[in-house]
Design a protein around this motif. Structure first.
Motif, PDB file in Angstrom:
ATOM      1  N   ARG A   4       0.833  -1.211   0.000  1.00  0.00           N
ATOM      2  CA  ARG A   4       0.000   0.000   0.000  1.00  0.00           C
ATOM      3  C   ARG A   4       0.864   1.256   0.000  1.00  0.00           C
ATOM      4  O   ARG A   4       0.591   2.203  -0.762  1.00  0.00           O
ATOM      5  CB  ARG A   4      -0.927   0.022   1.219  1.00  0.00           C
ATOM      6  CG  ARG A   4      -1.750   1.320   1.317  1.00  0.00           C
ATOM      7  CD  ARG A   4      -2.599   1.411   2.564  1.00  0.00           C
ATOM      8  NE  ARG A   4      -3.658   0.432   2.531  1.00  0.00           N
ATOM      9  CZ  ARG A   4      -3.711  -0.680   3.255  1.00  0.00           C
ATOM     10  NH1 ARG A   4      -2.726  -0.954   4.116  1.00  0.00           N
ATOM     11  NH2 ARG A   4      -4.708  -1.527   3.149  1.00  0.00           N
ATOM     12  N   GLN A   5       1.877   1.301   0.856  1.00  0.00           N
ATOM     13  CA  GLN A   5       2.707   2.500   0.950  1.00  0.00           C
ATOM     14  C   GLN A   5       3.419   2.784  -0.369  1.00  0.00           C
ATOM     15  O   GLN A   5       3.520   3.936  -0.799  1.00  0.00           O
ATOM     16  CB  GLN A   5       3.720   2.347   2.089  1.00  0.00           C
ATOM     17  CG  GLN A   5       3.109   2.371   3.481  1.00  0.00           C
ATOM     18  CD  GLN A   5       2.324   3.647   3.767  1.00  0.00           C
ATOM     19  OE1 GLN A   5       2.641   4.732   3.256  1.00  0.00           O
ATOM     20  NE2 GLN A   5       1.283   3.534   4.584  1.00  0.00           N
ATOM     21  N   ARG A  30       0.730   3.997  -2.810  1.00  0.00           N
ATOM     22  CA  ARG A  30       0.286   5.357  -2.465  1.00  0.00           C
ATOM     23  C   ARG A  30       1.305   6.393  -2.939  1.00  0.00           C
ATOM     24  O   ARG A  30       0.940   7.419  -3.535  1.00  0.00           O
ATOM     25  CB  ARG A  30       0.074   5.444  -0.961  1.00  0.00           C
ATOM     26  CG  ARG A  30      -0.442   6.786  -0.476  1.00  0.00           C
ATOM     27  CD  ARG A  30      -0.700   6.728   1.012  1.00  0.00           C
ATOM     28  NE  ARG A  30      -1.906   5.963   1.327  1.00  0.00           N
ATOM     29  CZ  ARG A  30      -2.165   5.434   2.525  1.00  0.00           C
ATOM     30  NH1 ARG A  30      -1.287   5.544   3.510  1.00  0.00           N
ATOM     31  NH2 ARG A  30      -3.295   4.788   2.731  1.00  0.00           N
ATOM     32  N   TRP A  48       1.262   6.530  -6.791  1.00  0.00           N
ATOM     33  CA  TRP A  48       0.044   7.186  -7.282  1.00  0.00           C
ATOM     34  C   TRP A  48       0.168   8.702  -7.170  1.00  0.00           C
ATOM     35  O   TRP A  48      -0.208   9.443  -8.082  1.00  0.00           O
ATOM     36  CB  TRP A  48      -1.166   6.677  -6.507  1.00  0.00           C
ATOM     37  CG  TRP A  48      -2.467   7.295  -6.922  1.00  0.00           C
ATOM     38  CD1 TRP A  48      -3.179   8.240  -6.257  1.00  0.00           C
ATOM     39  CD2 TRP A  48      -3.223   7.017  -8.112  1.00  0.00           C
ATOM     40  NE1 TRP A  48      -4.326   8.566  -6.944  1.00  0.00           N
ATOM     41  CE2 TRP A  48      -4.378   7.830  -8.082  1.00  0.00           C
ATOM     42  CE3 TRP A  48      -3.031   6.166  -9.188  1.00  0.00           C
ATOM     43  CZ2 TRP A  48      -5.332   7.810  -9.096  1.00  0.00           C
ATOM     44  CZ3 TRP A  48      -3.984   6.154 -10.204  1.00  0.00           C
ATOM     45  CH2 TRP A  48      -5.119   6.956 -10.149  1.00  0.00           C
ATOM     46  N   HIS A  51      -6.239   0.210  -6.492  1.00  0.00           N
ATOM     47  CA  HIS A  51      -7.334   1.079  -6.043  1.00  0.00           C
ATOM     48  C   HIS A  51      -7.969   0.571  -4.761  1.00  0.00           C
ATOM     49  O   HIS A  51      -8.387   1.370  -3.902  1.00  0.00           O
ATOM     50  CB  HIS A  51      -8.366   1.221  -7.156  1.00  0.00           C
ATOM     51  CG  HIS A  51      -7.899   2.078  -8.301  1.00  0.00           C
ATOM     52  ND1 HIS A  51      -7.536   3.397  -8.138  1.00  0.00           N
ATOM     53  CD2 HIS A  51      -7.715   1.802  -9.625  1.00  0.00           C
ATOM     54  CE1 HIS A  51      -7.162   3.905  -9.301  1.00  0.00           C
ATOM     55  NE2 HIS A  51      -7.256   2.950 -10.228  1.00  0.00           N
ATOM     56  N   LEU A  83      -5.647   1.535  -1.900  1.00  0.00           N
ATOM     57  CA  LEU A  83      -5.683   2.972  -1.629  1.00  0.00           C
ATOM     58  C   LEU A  83      -6.952   3.383  -0.877  1.00  0.00           C
ATOM     59  O   LEU A  83      -7.004   4.462  -0.290  1.00  0.00           O
ATOM     60  CB  LEU A  83      -5.589   3.763  -2.937  1.00  0.00           C
ATOM     61  CG  LEU A  83      -4.256   3.675  -3.689  1.00  0.00           C
ATOM     62  CD1 LEU A  83      -4.339   4.441  -5.009  1.00  0.00           C
ATOM     63  CD2 LEU A  83      -3.104   4.169  -2.845  1.00  0.00           C
ATOM     64  N   SER A  84      -7.961   2.509  -0.900  1.00  0.00           N
ATOM     65  CA  SER A  84      -9.249   2.847  -0.286  1.00  0.00           C
ATOM     66  C   SER A  84      -9.550   2.073   0.992  1.00  0.00           C
ATOM     67  O   SER A  84     -10.304   2.554   1.841  1.00  0.00           O
ATOM     68  CB  SER A  84     -10.390   2.581  -1.285  1.00  0.00           C
ATOM     69  OG  SER A  84     -10.255   3.364  -2.446  1.00  0.00           O
TER      70      SER A  84
END
Length: 549
Positions: free
Chosen positions: A382-383, A386, A389, A513, A516-517
């Motif tokens: 995730r990091q 993120r 992105w 996605h 990120l959510s």
């Protein structure tokens, strides 16, 4: 540290047969070994063990094909055993047990199918070096018979030889090359973002906890199947089919069911003579044919709609998609270029559509589960996603390029849970595998499930570690160790999966996605029980807890 498979292959330029008693397949070979040399710490077992090499025959001679360990010589008896012990749903586990018992190569004859099965990357590399200009894989006779009876054309999946190569090269230009991938990338990203919007709304509506930070535990598999079909259709036809609406099309739901039924009935039919099944009007064949009929009807309706849309707009923009206009999907590009007949376009679009649902949705189930039960890994992925992105400025393709752990996640999932449990080839010349001579034309299967979980191939093989696939530039080395022959979920070379680029990007975008959510967790971290239809899938879809970030 990585291990390195150093290979000095028994070279066989066959002038005779592999059955020669005193000759090494007709000519004297140069020396051969398939061994692992440790650079520091070996992946898996000791170097000598990871070699997996069988002892040579008398005086070092290459051993005969008939000496390859086997699971029983009678195809009929073996088929009865498979039925009696219900081995077909656990074919992947059967292969793993058999390798553990007989070693890294064995022969198997079940019903009408005979094969040599291998699992070490060095042997797989030798197999692919002998696949020839027009590689062949196992023909799915139930599929081919359905096409023959219904008078449908074959797509590239069922073709061989020069005809296959000609069609495949044309398809590659629309689905494999970097230019078309760049054009359909935004379509995949649009569907992935819509999926996450739908999921956020559902979590907010049905979840528990304070507003804005709610959590929902659910089986995401129905939604993932709808996502896979929606994304595939958007790329293939250049338009959405509305599966994320409050009342998705019943016809599309039936299509998903038909694909499931087709896959489920394929495996049992592979080992039986189809002429007999047709003669006795076997219920299993009837179910299989009916599923394919529904798939073709659904695809035909979509193709006709796309064709009408294209012809009506041709006068307004005769070169749409080819010269910077609106992208018209794979169907539109093939029709506009006119290099394939309409029948062949239909055949290939239908195959891509049928092959693009479960083969994407099922690995996504496994991915969400493994990320959920490995929170530290999830947070690392995730990091990175993120940060990438944010740097990409909303460009999804750049975002994926800057987040290699997303690609590593997909590769790691397909290592542990390969969609297709084997990749098959028929070598065009006699080859030597594990010091046994294998004649040209023999079906040889690279068994992916046992390889992916073998300590002889992967260090700590049951650990979920996307980082093992990432290039470490600061160390100047690749974690893969033995190269591409450890990652074969999409096949290899000219005959690799034609929908590979669609599937890889589809999965990576959705995972990006979602991460990120949401934070992902699982109610149970117990291993998922798996089964084989034609593909590997969970016996029961795992439940995932989605918590809004």
């Amino acid at each position: 540290m990585r291990s390195l498979y150093v290979r000095v292959t028994v070279c066989v330029r066959a002038r005779g047969t592999c059955g020669s008693r005193n000759l090494l397949c007709g000519v004297a070979p140069h020396r051969a070994l398939c061994m692992a040399v440790a650079h520091g710490k070996l992946e898996g077992r000791k170097a000598a063990e990871s070699a997996g090499v069988r002892k040579s025959g008398v005086h070092g001679q290459v051993r005969k094909f008939e000496e390859i360990p086997n699971t029983g010589r009678s195809g009929v008896v073996n088929l009865l055993k498979f039925w009696r012990e219900d081995r077909f749903p656990q074919l992947h586990k059967h292969m793993e047990r058999t390798f553990n018992t007989l070693g890294p190569i064995y022969r198997e004859h079940v019903g009408t199918q005979s094969s040599v099965n291998i699992m070490l990357p060095c042997d797989i590399a030798e197999l692919f070096r002998s696949e020839g200009l027009n590689p062949r894989r196992m023909r799915l006779e139930p599929w081919a018979k359905h096409r023959e009876i219904r008078k449908h054309s074959n797509g590239v999946f069922l073709k061989d030889g020069e005809e296959w190569r000609a069609d495949r090269l044309l398809l590659n230009k629309e689905v494999m090359m970097s230019a078309p991938v760049k054009r359909f990338f935004p379509l995949l990203d649009e569907v992935a973002m819509d999926f996450c919007r739908m999921l956020r709304a559902r979590v907010e509506k049905e979840g528990r906890g304070e507003e804005g930070k709610r959590s929902l535990t659910m089986d995401p598999s129905p939604d993932l199947f709808r996502f896979a079909l929606e994304a595939s259709c958007h790329v293939l036809y250049g338009e959405r089919i509305g599966l994320f609406s409050s009342s998705p099309s019943l016809e599309s739901q039936k299509f998903i069911w038909a694909v499931e039924q087709m896959l489920k009935t394929t495996t049992p039919l592979l080992y039986l003579p189809l002429s007999l099944l047709l003669l006795i009007r076997s219920p299993k064949w009837t179910e299989h044919a009916s599923a394919w009929d529904h798939i073709f009807r659904h695809a035909e309706a979509r193709i006709q709609k796309g064709y009408q849309r294209l012809t009506s707009s041709k006068t307004r923009e005769s070169k749409a998609g080819a010269a910077g206009g609106q992208y018209t999907g794979v169907l539109g590009q093939l029709m506009e270029k006119g290099q394939l007949s309409l029948d062949l376009i239909k055949a290939n679009i239908t195959e891509l559509m049928a092959g693009g649902v479960e083969t994407t949705a099922v690995p996504l189930q496994f991915a969400l589960f493994e990320l959920g039960r490995n929170p530290e890994v999830q947070e690392r992925v995730r990091q990175q996603a993120r940060a990438s992105w944010a740097q990409a400025g909303g460009d999804p393709q750049k975002a994926l390029q800057g987040a290699p752990l997303l690609k590593g996640t997909v590769k790691e999932i397909l290592r542990l849970y390969p969609v297709g449990t084997t990749v098959q080839r028929y070598p065009i010349k006699d080859i030597v595998l594990q010091n046994y001579c294998v004649p040209a034309g023999t079906m040889v299967q690279a068994c992916l499930y046992p390889m992916g979980r073998s300590p002889e191939v992967f260090e700590d093989p049951l650990r979920f570690d996307p980082g093992r696939w990432v290039v470490r530039r600061e160390e100047g080395r690749r974690e893969e160790g033995v190269g591409g022959f450890r990652s074969l979920a999409f096949g290899f070379g000219a005959r690799q999966c034609v929908g590979r680029r669609i599937a890889e990007n589809e999965m990576q975008l959705l995972l990006m996605h979602i991460l990120l959510s949401f934070h992902l967790s699982v109610p149970s971290s117990e291993d998922i029980k798996t089964k084989v239809t034609l593909i590997l899938q969970p016996e029961t879809p795992p439940k995932i807890t989605f918590s809004k970030l």
